[in-house]
Design a protein around this motif. Sequence first.
Motif, PDB file in Angstrom:
ATOM      1  N   ASP A  58      52.867  41.389  64.696  1.00  0.00           N
ATOM      2  CA  ASP A  58      51.803  41.562  63.699  1.00  0.00           C
ATOM      3  C   ASP A  58      52.089  42.666  62.683  1.00  0.00           C
ATOM      4  O   ASP A  58      51.233  42.971  61.844  1.00  0.00           O
ATOM      5  CB  ASP A  58      50.464  41.843  64.413  1.00  0.00           C
ATOM      6  CG  ASP A  58      50.564  42.995  65.406  1.00  0.00           C
ATOM      7  OD1 ASP A  58      51.676  43.554  65.569  1.00  0.00           O
ATOM      8  OD2 ASP A  58      49.538  43.345  66.022  1.00  0.00           O
ATOM      9  N   LEU A  59      53.281  43.281  62.754  1.00  0.00           N
ATOM     10  CA  LEU A  59      53.558  44.408  61.852  1.00  0.00           C
ATOM     11  C   LEU A  59      55.072  44.666  61.779  1.00  0.00           C
ATOM     12  O   LEU A  59      55.741  44.712  62.807  1.00  0.00           O
ATOM     13  CB  LEU A  59      52.859  45.669  62.385  1.00  0.00           C
ATOM     14  CG  LEU A  59      52.978  46.952  61.570  1.00  0.00           C
ATOM     15  CD1 LEU A  59      52.176  46.855  60.278  1.00  0.00           C
ATOM     16  CD2 LEU A  59      52.477  48.154  62.390  1.00  0.00           C
ATOM     17  N   ASP A  76      59.239  34.686  48.693  1.00  0.00           N
ATOM     18  CA  ASP A  76      57.865  34.942  49.132  1.00  0.00           C
ATOM     19  C   ASP A  76      57.897  35.599  50.507  1.00  0.00           C
ATOM     20  O   ASP A  76      58.985  35.785  51.088  1.00  0.00           O
ATOM     21  CB  ASP A  76      57.018  33.661  49.113  1.00  0.00           C
ATOM     22  CG  ASP A  76      57.530  32.587  50.065  1.00  0.00           C
ATOM     23  OD1 ASP A  76      58.467  32.861  50.846  1.00  0.00           O
ATOM     24  OD2 ASP A  76      56.995  31.466  50.027  1.00  0.00           O
ATOM     25  N   HIS A  77      56.745  36.014  51.014  1.00  0.00           N
ATOM     26  CA  HIS A  77      56.688  36.696  52.310  1.00  0.00           C
ATOM     27  C   HIS A  77      55.867  35.911  53.336  1.00  0.00           C
ATOM     28  O   HIS A  77      56.104  36.002  54.523  1.00  0.00           O
ATOM     29  CB  HIS A  77      56.050  38.086  52.178  1.00  0.00           C
ATOM     30  CG  HIS A  77      56.790  39.010  51.268  1.00  0.00           C
ATOM     31  ND1 HIS A  77      56.180  39.852  50.390  1.00  0.00           N
ATOM     32  CD2 HIS A  77      58.112  39.210  51.096  1.00  0.00           C
ATOM     33  CE1 HIS A  77      57.082  40.542  49.714  1.00  0.00           C
ATOM     34  NE2 HIS A  77      58.270  40.162  50.115  1.00  0.00           N
ATOM     35  N   ARG A  78      54.825  35.245  52.854  1.00  0.00           N
ATOM     36  CA  ARG A  78      53.876  34.487  53.698  1.00  0.00           C
ATOM     37  C   ARG A  78      53.125  35.383  54.667  1.00  0.00           C
ATOM     38  O   ARG A  78      52.721  34.976  55.764  1.00  0.00           O
ATOM     39  CB  ARG A  78      54.587  33.349  54.437  1.00  0.00           C
ATOM     40  CG  ARG A  78      55.300  32.460  53.430  1.00  0.00           C
ATOM     41  CD  ARG A  78      55.850  31.208  54.002  1.00  0.00           C
ATOM     42  NE  ARG A  78      56.741  30.585  53.028  1.00  0.00           N
ATOM     43  CZ  ARG A  78      57.366  29.451  53.215  1.00  0.00           C
ATOM     44  NH1 ARG A  78      57.198  28.790  54.327  1.00  0.00           N
ATOM     45  NH2 ARG A  78      58.164  28.979  52.277  1.00  0.00           N
ATOM     46  N   MET A  79      52.961  36.629  54.268  1.00  0.00           N
ATOM     47  CA  MET A  79      52.142  37.610  54.995  1.00  0.00           C
ATOM     48  C   MET A  79      51.866  38.730  53.984  1.00  0.00           C
ATOM     49  O   MET A  79      52.632  38.895  53.032  1.00  0.00           O
ATOM     50  CB  MET A  79      52.898  38.165  56.216  1.00  0.00           C
ATOM     51  CG  MET A  79      54.202  38.860  55.859  1.00  0.00           C
ATOM     52  SD  MET A  79      55.176  39.372  57.302  1.00  0.00           S
ATOM     53  CE  MET A  79      55.698  37.809  57.985  1.00  0.00           C
ATOM     54  N   LEU A 118      50.687  43.589  48.115  1.00  0.00           N
ATOM     55  CA  LEU A 118      51.087  42.236  47.729  1.00  0.00           C
ATOM     56  C   LEU A 118      50.372  41.233  48.631  1.00  0.00           C
ATOM     57  O   LEU A 118      50.395  41.373  49.856  1.00  0.00           O
ATOM     58  CB  LEU A 118      52.607  42.055  47.880  1.00  0.00           C
ATOM     59  CG  LEU A 118      53.524  43.012  47.112  1.00  0.00           C
ATOM     60  CD1 LEU A 118      54.985  42.691  47.428  1.00  0.00           C
ATOM     61  CD2 LEU A 118      53.277  42.921  45.610  1.00  0.00           C
ATOM     62  N   GLY A 119      49.763  40.223  48.015  1.00  0.00           N
ATOM     63  CA  GLY A 119      49.099  39.176  48.789  1.00  0.00           C
ATOM     64  C   GLY A 119      50.110  38.287  49.490  1.00  0.00           C
ATOM     65  O   GLY A 119      51.295  38.275  49.139  1.00  0.00           O
ATOM     66  N   ASP A 143      55.687  39.592  61.581  1.00  0.00           N
ATOM     67  CA  ASP A 143      57.107  39.809  61.902  1.00  0.00           C
ATOM     68  C   ASP A 143      57.938  39.314  60.723  1.00  0.00           C
ATOM     69  O   ASP A 143      58.147  38.105  60.561  1.00  0.00           O
ATOM     70  CB  ASP A 143      57.465  39.065  63.191  1.00  0.00           C
ATOM     71  CG  ASP A 143      58.902  39.363  63.620  1.00  0.00           C
ATOM     72  OD1 ASP A 143      59.705  39.832  62.776  1.00  0.00           O
ATOM     73  OD2 ASP A 143      59.224  39.122  64.800  1.00  0.00           O
ATOM     74  N   PHE A 144      58.400  40.235  59.914  1.00  0.00           N
ATOM     75  CA  PHE A 144      59.109  39.897  58.673  1.00  0.00           C
ATOM     76  C   PHE A 144      60.337  39.035  58.935  1.00  0.00           C
ATOM     77  O   PHE A 144      60.667  38.154  58.153  1.00  0.00           O
ATOM     78  CB  PHE A 144      59.531  41.192  57.963  1.00  0.00           C
ATOM     79  CG  PHE A 144      60.257  40.966  56.664  1.00  0.00           C
ATOM     80  CD1 PHE A 144      59.552  40.684  55.506  1.00  0.00           C
ATOM     81  CD2 PHE A 144      61.642  41.037  56.600  1.00  0.00           C
ATOM     82  CE1 PHE A 144      60.215  40.466  54.306  1.00  0.00           C
ATOM     83  CE2 PHE A 144      62.314  40.821  55.397  1.00  0.00           C
ATOM     84  CZ  PHE A 144      61.594  40.537  54.255  1.00  0.00           C
TER      85      PHE A 144
END
Length: 186
Positions: A58-59, A76-79, A118-119, A143-144
């Motif tokens: 979660d981080l 993009d990140h999707r988080m 960032l959204g 989790d990037f």
Amino acid sequence: MFEKERFIEECRAALNEAHPQAAIRELLTKAVGEPAQIVRALGEPKRAGVETLYRADDLTILNLCWGPGMVIHPHDHRMWAVIGIYGGREVNTFFRRGEHGLTRHGAKELSTRDTIPLGAAIIHAVTNPLDRTTGAIHVYGGDFFATPRSEWDPSTLEEHPYDVAHTLRLFEESNAKLGANARVTG
Ligand SMILES: [Fe+2]
């Protein structure tokens, strides 16, 4: 004063707040407000690199050092994410999905002590416009490394699955260039 372990704990606690991203931005704003303290704790950003300070489902907290002139293609990140700069400058160019691929949608230049949220749907490209390394802390609400995402070819703006290995190679190429320059000038 910035302490790595305490910063991680505070970010973890912020996840329980009503607005975790806003709470973490507040923590990061405080942290990069004293850039010398971050340098003391994490070291002077000299080489390009990605240092994982913390990783969980979660981080994710990364210490990102962008080499001189380094460019990261649109992705993009999707988080959600929060970026904070503790040394140098980072130019974020934003894109939107359009009918015919991506369309450019503004840019924001971040300098030392700046933060930006960032959204989760944001698509951005990152450039270090300086001829020295830029140091930034990026915090992600997930989790990037384990989340599939997209990147876009910068010339055709075609969408591809994000290739972590390719991104990591960019950091190594940046360091190789630095080494070559150091041999020329030094
Ligand atoms: Fe990014």
